[in-house]
Design an enzyme around this catalytic site. Structure first.
Site, PDB file in Angstrom:
ATOM      1  N   HIS A 175     -62.666 -57.325  35.093  1.00 53.78           N
ATOM      2  CA  HIS A 175     -63.165 -57.868  36.432  1.00 53.78           C
ATOM      3  C   HIS A 175     -64.547 -58.627  36.176  1.00 53.78           C
ATOM      4  CE1 HIS A 175     -61.521 -53.727  37.547  1.00 53.78           C
ATOM      5  NE2 HIS A 175     -60.981 -54.458  38.495  1.00 53.78           N
ATOM      6  N   GLN A 198     -54.591 -62.526  34.926  1.00 54.86           N
ATOM      7  CA  GLN A 198     -53.403 -62.647  34.657  1.00 54.86           C
ATOM      8  C   GLN A 198     -52.879 -61.437  34.209  1.00 54.86           C
ATOM      9  OE1 GLN A 198     -53.635 -65.692  31.660  1.00 54.86           O
ATOM     10  NE2 GLN A 198     -54.352 -67.330  32.903  1.00 54.86           N
ATOM     11  N   GLY A 220     -62.808 -52.155  42.904  1.00 54.79           N
ATOM     12  CA  GLY A 220     -63.750 -51.259  42.364  1.00 54.79           C
ATOM     13  C   GLY A 220     -63.270 -50.811  41.021  1.00 54.79           C
ATOM     14  N   SER A 269     -58.087 -51.642  32.030  1.00 59.80           N
ATOM     15  CA  SER A 269     -57.474 -51.189  33.426  1.00 59.80           C
ATOM     16  C   SER A 269     -58.275 -49.945  33.993  1.00 59.80           C
ATOM     17  CB  SER A 269     -56.335 -50.604  33.236  1.00 59.80           C
ATOM     18  OG  SER A 269     -55.781 -49.884  34.323  1.00 59.80           O
ATOM     19  N   SER A 270     -58.584 -50.139  35.094  1.00 61.65           N
ATOM     20  CA  SER A 270     -59.235 -48.892  35.798  1.00 61.65           C
ATOM     21  C   SER A 270     -58.643 -47.602  35.571  1.00 61.65           C
ATOM     22  CB  SER A 270     -59.477 -49.211  37.208  1.00 61.65           C
ATOM     23  OG  SER A 270     -60.042 -50.585  37.526  1.00 61.65           O
ATOM     24  N   HIS A 287     -64.693 -52.893  35.241  1.00 57.50           N
ATOM     25  CA  HIS A 287     -64.695 -53.175  33.752  1.00 57.50           C
ATOM     26  C   HIS A 287     -64.757 -54.676  33.411  1.00 57.50           C
ATOM     27  CE1 HIS A 287     -60.644 -54.169  34.072  1.00 57.50           C
ATOM     28  NE2 HIS A 287     -60.369 -53.047  34.632  1.00 57.50           N
TER      29      HIS A 287
HETATM   30  P1  AMP Z   1     -57.802 -54.329  40.546  1.00 57.92           P
HETATM   31  O1  AMP Z   1     -59.212 -53.850  40.545  1.00 57.92           O
HETATM   32  O2  AMP Z   1     -57.414 -53.470  39.561  1.00 57.92           O
HETATM   33  O3  AMP Z   1     -57.084 -54.541  41.958  1.00 57.92           O
HETATM   34  O4  AMP Z   1     -58.285 -55.733  39.932  1.00 57.92           O
HETATM   35  C1  AMP Z   1     -58.731 -56.694  40.360  1.00 57.92           C
HETATM   36  C2  AMP Z   1     -58.563 -57.923  39.796  1.00 57.92           C
HETATM   37  O5  AMP Z   1     -59.013 -57.886  38.337  1.00 57.92           O
HETATM   38  C3  AMP Z   1     -57.110 -58.382  39.674  1.00 57.92           C
HETATM   39  O6  AMP Z   1     -56.879 -59.971  39.854  1.00 57.92           O
HETATM   40  C4  AMP Z   1     -56.746 -58.078  38.284  1.00 57.92           C
HETATM   41  O7  AMP Z   1     -55.714 -58.774  37.801  1.00 57.92           O
HETATM   42  C5  AMP Z   1     -58.089 -58.292  37.546  1.00 57.92           C
HETATM   43  N1  AMP Z   1     -58.127 -57.629  36.299  1.00 57.92           N
HETATM   44  C6  AMP Z   1     -57.890 -56.357  35.851  1.00 57.92           C
HETATM   45  N2  AMP Z   1     -57.736 -56.037  34.901  1.00 57.92           N
HETATM   46  C7  AMP Z   1     -57.883 -57.008  34.081  1.00 57.92           C
HETATM   47  C8  AMP Z   1     -58.041 -57.518  32.656  1.00 57.92           C
HETATM   48  N3  AMP Z   1     -57.917 -56.489  31.862  1.00 57.92           N
HETATM   49  N4  AMP Z   1     -58.340 -58.572  32.470  1.00 57.92           N
HETATM   50  C9  AMP Z   1     -58.401 -59.619  33.424  1.00 57.92           C
HETATM   51  N5  AMP Z   1     -58.442 -59.479  34.662  1.00 57.92           N
HETATM   52  C10 AMP Z   1     -58.153 -58.360  35.074  1.00 57.92           C
END
Ligand code: AMP
Length: 319
Positions: free
Chosen positions: A48, A169, A42, A206-207, A45
């Site tokens: 995601h 990635q 969640g 990044s969140s 951004h």
């Molecule tokens: P998270 O919600 O932070 O666990 O991220 C969920 C997915 O989104 C994970 O596979 C992350 O690698 C991907 N993700 C997060 N930030 C980015 C970004 N800036 N660019 C591409 N993928 C992202």
């Protein structure tokens, strides 16, 4: 583009029923449906969004999950602080054409409390991010295994079909480990890696970036700038001289560098000394992690020599 709001379900039972219904709808129209799964925590951004859009482009039915997994947080403060923005997340997923959102409460994923038996990320799980966050990757892989299982019944409900799961990635070590888990444990799913989305200042989205103050935000740009320097040197077949780049990052008063390393993109094994001082050829991945103010940031970039002498193995052999 489909923009109607996806249905949000919170139990595994509803998820199974609704996802199978969606697959059945496509099958009834005459084609064998593929399923795309997008796991997230969640606070969505544009990073995601690219995952969700890639899943939409590739598949007939797209399922996104939103679950903040306590098993992968070492620090309870970090877990409590983690942003929770379900309503706007669903809006964003609607804009990406996602069909179904699974946003379970903790008890739905861990009905008997935190699990006794977990996935082990092995030696790679103890390096880089794992070195400063013990158990992080065991926790992340355990929940990813569960989420992949949750999608599997729908994926096979209309006969054998393609089941894909999308990961950024941005989290290179997580992506490498998920690929290894799926291969080592024979999960019937294709793992798709999606390129990093960055803001205009180069910072990877990044969140957690929302916790950076204005000066910290400027400092955060040092990470991607260091990676770009390495990518430029690699592209020009120059020695990478990582120590000099690390020194520049170190010198920033608001940045506490944890590691800057150049690795094999598949195994994440460090390249060793040769690429520091001899001309770079081949392909590699540069990884960086640092604490900036209250936030731990990670980033990475592919390095590619122009006169590509072959694989990284070649560049090591010739170094
Ligand atoms: P998270 O919600 O932070 O666990 O991220 C969920 C997915 O989104 C994970 O596979 C992350 O690698 C991907 N993700 C997060 N930030 C980015 C970004 N800036 N660019 C591409 N993928 C992202």
């Amino acid at each position: 583009m489909k923009t109607s709001k996806p249905r949000v379900v919170t139990t595994r039972q509803e998820l199974a029923k609704e996802s199978q219904r969606l697959m059945q709808e496509v099958a009834a129209a005459g084609s064998r449906p593929s399923l795309g799964l997008v796991p997230t925590m969640g606070a969505l951004h544009q990073g995601h969004e690219t995952l969700a859009r890639a899943a939409r482009a590739d598949n007939d039915v797209v399922l996104a999950t939103i679950f903040v997994n306590p098993l992968q947080f070492g620090d309870t403060g970090d877990l409590e602080r983690y942003p929770r923005t379900l309503e706007s997340d669903v809006e964003i997923l609607a804009g990406c054409g996602v069909d179904l959102v699974f946003a379970p409460p903790l008890e739905e994923v861990y009905p008997d409390g935190l699990p006794l038996v977990r996935i082990s990320a092995g030696a790679l799980g103890g390096k880089f991010e794992g070195a400063s966050r013990p158990g992080h990757f065991d926790g992340a892989l355990t929940v990813v295994a569960k989420l992949l299982h949750y999608g599997a019944p729908a994926a096979t409900s209309q006969g054998p079909t393609t089941y894909r799961a999308y990961f950024g990635q941005k989290d290179a070590q997580q992506l490498a480990l998920v690929r290894r888990m799926v291969s080592d444990l024979n999960f019937d799913v294709d793992i798709v890696g999606v390129p990093i989305v960055r803001a205009d200042d180069g910072v990877a989205l990044s969140s957690r970036n929302r916790f950076l103050g204005p000066d910290e935000r400027k400092a955060a740009a040092t990470l991607s700038s260091a990676l770009r320097t390495l990518a430029r040197r690699a592209a020009a077949n120059e020695p990478l001289e990582m120590d000099e780049v690390a020194e520049l990052v170190h010198a920033h008063p608001l940045v506490d560098l944890d590691y800057l390393e150049v690795v094999n993109p598949d195994t994440l094994e460090p390249l060793g000394e040769n690429c520091r001082y001899t001309p770079f050829t081949g392909r590699a991945l540069a990884l960086i992690a640092a604490r900036v103010g209250p936030v731990r940031l990670i980033d990475n970039m592919e390095l590619s020599g122009v006169h590509d002498g072959g694989t990284w193995e070649h560049s090591r052999a010739t170094g």
